[in-house]
Motif scaffolding. Structure first.
Motif, mmCIF file in Angstrom:
data_model
loop_
_atom_site.group_PDB
_atom_site.id
_atom_site.type_symbol
_atom_site.label_atom_id
_atom_site.label_comp_id
_atom_site.label_asym_id
_atom_site.label_seq_id
_atom_site.Cartn_x
_atom_site.Cartn_y
_atom_site.Cartn_z
ATOM 1 N N GLU A 112 -11.662 -68.159 -41.678
ATOM 2 C CA GLU A 112 -12.797 -68.108 -40.480
ATOM 3 C C GLU A 112 -13.989 -68.985 -40.717
ATOM 4 O O GLU A 112 -14.897 -68.669 -40.251
ATOM 5 N N GLN A 113 -14.097 -70.119 -41.676
ATOM 6 C CA GLN A 113 -14.846 -71.010 -41.680
ATOM 7 C C GLN A 113 -14.973 -72.036 -40.713
ATOM 8 O O GLN A 113 -13.616 -72.563 -40.422
ATOM 9 N N LEU A 114 -15.806 -72.509 -40.001
ATOM 10 C CA LEU A 114 -15.697 -73.487 -38.994
ATOM 11 C C LEU A 114 -15.348 -75.094 -39.831
ATOM 12 O O LEU A 114 -16.258 -75.266 -40.910
ATOM 13 N N ASN A 115 -14.277 -75.534 -39.519
ATOM 14 C CA ASN A 115 -14.247 -77.038 -39.942
ATOM 15 C C ASN A 115 -14.268 -78.036 -38.835
ATOM 16 O O ASN A 115 -14.176 -77.830 -37.705
ATOM 17 N N ILE A 116 -14.296 -79.444 -39.296
ATOM 18 C CA ILE A 116 -14.326 -80.292 -38.415
ATOM 19 C C ILE A 116 -13.512 -81.389 -38.766
ATOM 20 O O ILE A 116 -13.347 -81.641 -40.110
ATOM 21 N N ARG A 117 -12.386 -82.062 -38.222
ATOM 22 C CA ARG A 117 -11.461 -82.885 -38.513
ATOM 23 C C ARG A 117 -11.699 -84.203 -37.867
ATOM 24 O O ARG A 117 -11.972 -84.158 -36.505
ATOM 25 N N GLU A 149 -24.589 -72.211 -37.072
ATOM 26 C CA GLU A 149 -24.682 -72.374 -38.539
ATOM 27 C C GLU A 149 -23.824 -73.823 -38.638
ATOM 28 O O GLU A 149 -22.948 -74.321 -38.142
ATOM 29 N N LEU A 150 -24.445 -74.949 -39.542
ATOM 30 C CA LEU A 150 -23.935 -76.131 -39.409
ATOM 31 C C LEU A 150 -22.717 -76.191 -40.418
ATOM 32 O O LEU A 150 -22.202 -75.164 -41.197
ATOM 33 N N ILE A 151 -21.559 -77.071 -40.364
ATOM 34 C CA ILE A 151 -20.765 -77.250 -41.074
ATOM 35 C C ILE A 151 -20.914 -77.740 -42.383
ATOM 36 O O ILE A 151 -21.631 -78.860 -42.809
ATOM 37 N N THR A 152 -20.677 -77.122 -43.481
ATOM 38 C CA THR A 152 -20.762 -77.527 -44.750
ATOM 39 C C THR A 152 -19.874 -78.793 -45.173
ATOM 40 O O THR A 152 -18.998 -79.106 -44.625
#
Length: 246
Positions: free
Chosen positions: A85-90, A235-238
């Motif tokens: 459940e961590q936000l990711n970006i592709r 929260e920002l994406i790490t």
């Protein structure tokens, strides 16, 4: 207490994008006579009494105008949650010397990955530049506009497009705020690498640097997504949750 992200339904339809454009031809002399005449006419408004050679003005400024420029790269970023459940970006860059192929690939990508009727595009200064530029170049290339770019006849509140620059203005229309400035203010890693927008035409035509331009475009998409999340107090994406797709 750790801050959590909102339900995925609030983010799953967002598509962050950025485009890179160049002049339609490598130099003024390569234009058809009719386009040369029309650029010369337009240049009278651009010079502002400055003595700038016609060919230099074309090379430096034509990419800004969809009638005289073309798109060489569109980078898109799509959010998703992983199993933890961590936000990711592709993020994927669509790049080509053939603009028609590039635009068709862009439409196909979103058609396959998203619900076209619910897509919400987001970019920085994109309402003024990226979105209308894409629409105009699609029409010039004879490509039908997908649902998320069909805005003719719609009321302003019916258009789903988002613009991080507009969001940051909060109704104040006095000035332009760059993406680089917002990343600095928010202490987000800057999207700027070894080139900026003013270098793209030179890098493309003189250095054959399409791959380098695509990397620059990808970084702008990431920065736009981070600015959007910051404005939304999320929260920002790490870095380890940023995925660049070939």
């Amino acid at each position: 207490m750790k801050k959590t992200f909102p339900a995925m339904t609030n983010l799953k339809n967002l598509v962050f994008l950025d485009i890179e454009t160049v002049s339609g031809q490598p130099n003024f002399e390569s234009l058809e006579p009719g386009m040369q005449a029309l650029w010369e006419k337009k240049s009278n408004f651009l010079r502002r009494d400055e003595e700038i050679p016609l060919d230099k003005l074309y090379f430096d400024r034509a990419a800004i105008y969809s009638e005289f420029g073309k798109i060489i790269c569109i980078s898109v970023g799509i959010l998703h949650y992983d199993k933890e459940e961590q936000l990711n970006i592709r993020i994927k860059s669509i790049k080509s010397d053939n603009e028609s192929e590039l635009l068709n690939e862009f439409v196909t990508l979103l058609h396959e990955k998203m619900d076209e009727n619910n897509i919400q595009l987001c970019g920085h200064n994109a309402k003024e530049f990226d979105f209308p530029y894409i629409c105009r170049r699609m029409i010039i290339n004879g490509i039908a506009l997908p649902p998320y770019l069909q805005i003719a006849g719609k009321k302003p509140w019916e258009i789903k497009h988002l613009d991080t620059m507009e969001m940051w203005k909060f109704g104040d229309y006095k000035s332009y705020t760059s993406l680089a400035l917002l990343t600095e203010v928010f202490e987000i890693p800057s999207p700027k690498d070894d080139i900026d927008g003013s270098d793209v035409n030179r890098v493309y035509y003189h250095e054959e640097g399409l791959e380098r331009i695509a990397e620059y475009c990808n970084r702008d998409v990431l920065a736009t997504a981070q600015v959007y999340l910051k404005i939304q107090a999320l929260e920002l994406i790490t870095e380890d949750h940023v995925i660049f797709v070939n």
